[in-house]
Design a protein around this motif. Structure first.
Motif, PDB file in Angstrom:
ATOM      1  N   UNK A  21       9.148   2.962 -27.129  1.00 52.01           N
ATOM      2  CA  UNK A  21       9.197   4.615 -27.120  1.00 52.01           C
ATOM      3  C   UNK A  21       7.911   5.058 -26.802  1.00 52.01           C
ATOM      4  N   UNK A  22       6.954   4.752 -27.252  1.00 51.17           N
ATOM      5  CA  UNK A  22       5.313   5.116 -26.845  1.00 51.17           C
ATOM      6  C   UNK A  22       5.199   4.811 -25.336  1.00 51.17           C
ATOM      7  N   UNK A  23       5.704   3.827 -24.735  1.00 47.85           N
ATOM      8  CA  UNK A  23       5.814   3.596 -23.494  1.00 47.85           C
ATOM      9  C   UNK A  23       6.367   4.535 -22.482  1.00 47.85           C
ATOM     10  N   UNK A  24       7.449   4.867 -23.118  1.00 43.37           N
ATOM     11  CA  UNK A  24       8.487   5.974 -22.249  1.00 43.37           C
ATOM     12  C   UNK A  24       7.792   7.064 -22.394  1.00 43.37           C
ATOM     13  N   UNK A  25       7.383   7.542 -23.505  1.00 38.93           N
ATOM     14  CA  UNK A  25       6.628   8.927 -23.732  1.00 38.93           C
ATOM     15  C   UNK A  25       5.567   8.859 -22.737  1.00 38.93           C
ATOM     16  N   UNK A  37       2.047  14.683 -29.086  1.00 37.42           N
ATOM     17  CA  UNK A  37       2.629  13.892 -29.580  1.00 37.42           C
ATOM     18  C   UNK A  37       1.834  12.728 -30.125  1.00 37.42           C
ATOM     19  N   UNK A  38       0.951  12.043 -29.345  1.00 37.39           N
ATOM     20  CA  UNK A  38       0.207  10.816 -29.630  1.00 37.39           C
ATOM     21  C   UNK A  38      -1.395  11.212 -29.975  1.00 37.39           C
ATOM     22  N   UNK A  39      -1.713  12.140 -29.846  1.00 39.45           N
ATOM     23  CA  UNK A  39      -2.901  12.481 -30.259  1.00 39.45           C
ATOM     24  C   UNK A  39      -4.035  12.355 -29.020  1.00 39.45           C
ATOM     25  N   UNK A  40      -5.474  12.511 -29.105  1.00 39.58           N
ATOM     26  CA  UNK A  40      -6.170  12.457 -27.823  1.00 39.58           C
ATOM     27  C   UNK A  40      -6.452  11.073 -27.816  1.00 39.58           C
ATOM     28  N   UNK A  41      -6.334  10.050 -28.770  1.00 39.97           N
ATOM     29  CA  UNK A  41      -6.583   8.609 -28.565  1.00 39.97           C
ATOM     30  C   UNK A  41      -5.368   8.074 -28.121  1.00 39.97           C
ATOM     31  N   UNK A  42      -4.859   7.989 -27.111  1.00 35.56           N
ATOM     32  CA  UNK A  42      -3.623   7.612 -26.862  1.00 35.56           C
ATOM     33  C   UNK A  42      -3.246   6.243 -26.563  1.00 35.56           C
ATOM     34  N   UNK A  43      -4.430   5.489 -26.463  1.00 37.26           N
ATOM     35  CA  UNK A  43      -4.466   3.807 -26.220  1.00 37.26           C
ATOM     36  C   UNK A  43      -4.309   3.223 -27.333  1.00 37.26           C
TER      37      UNK A  43
END
Length: 77
Positions: A21-25, A37-43
């Motif tokens: 789901x995160x990869x899709x987003x 959705x994921x915040x500034x630190x997306x990795x």
């Protein structure tokens, strides 16, 4: 033993589903929406989520342990 196996299978499926789901987003949303959705630190979303879950678990465990210690230490004295 069967229950432990199925719990482990469920955890693995959950982790894989969240990762997919995160990869899709990440692939299909603009940068501003991803940051929302994921915040500034997306990795490191998965690591932050797991660290938060472990911290919550340990906090709850310690509180319950203190409660049980207080309950049973009063009986034995």
């Amino acid at each position: 033993m069967k229950r432990t196996f199925w719990v482990a299978v469920g955890v693995v499926i959950g982790v894989v589903a969240v990762a997919k789901a995160q990869a899709y987003v990440k692939a299909n949303t603009p940068d501003n929406a991803r940051q929302f959705l994921l915040g500034p630190d997306q990795d490191n979303v998965l690591q932050r989520t797991l660290a938060g879950l472990i911290e919550d678990f340990n906090t709850t465990r310690k509180a319950r342990e203190a409660e049980l210690n207080a309950q049973y230490s009063g009986i034995s004295k």
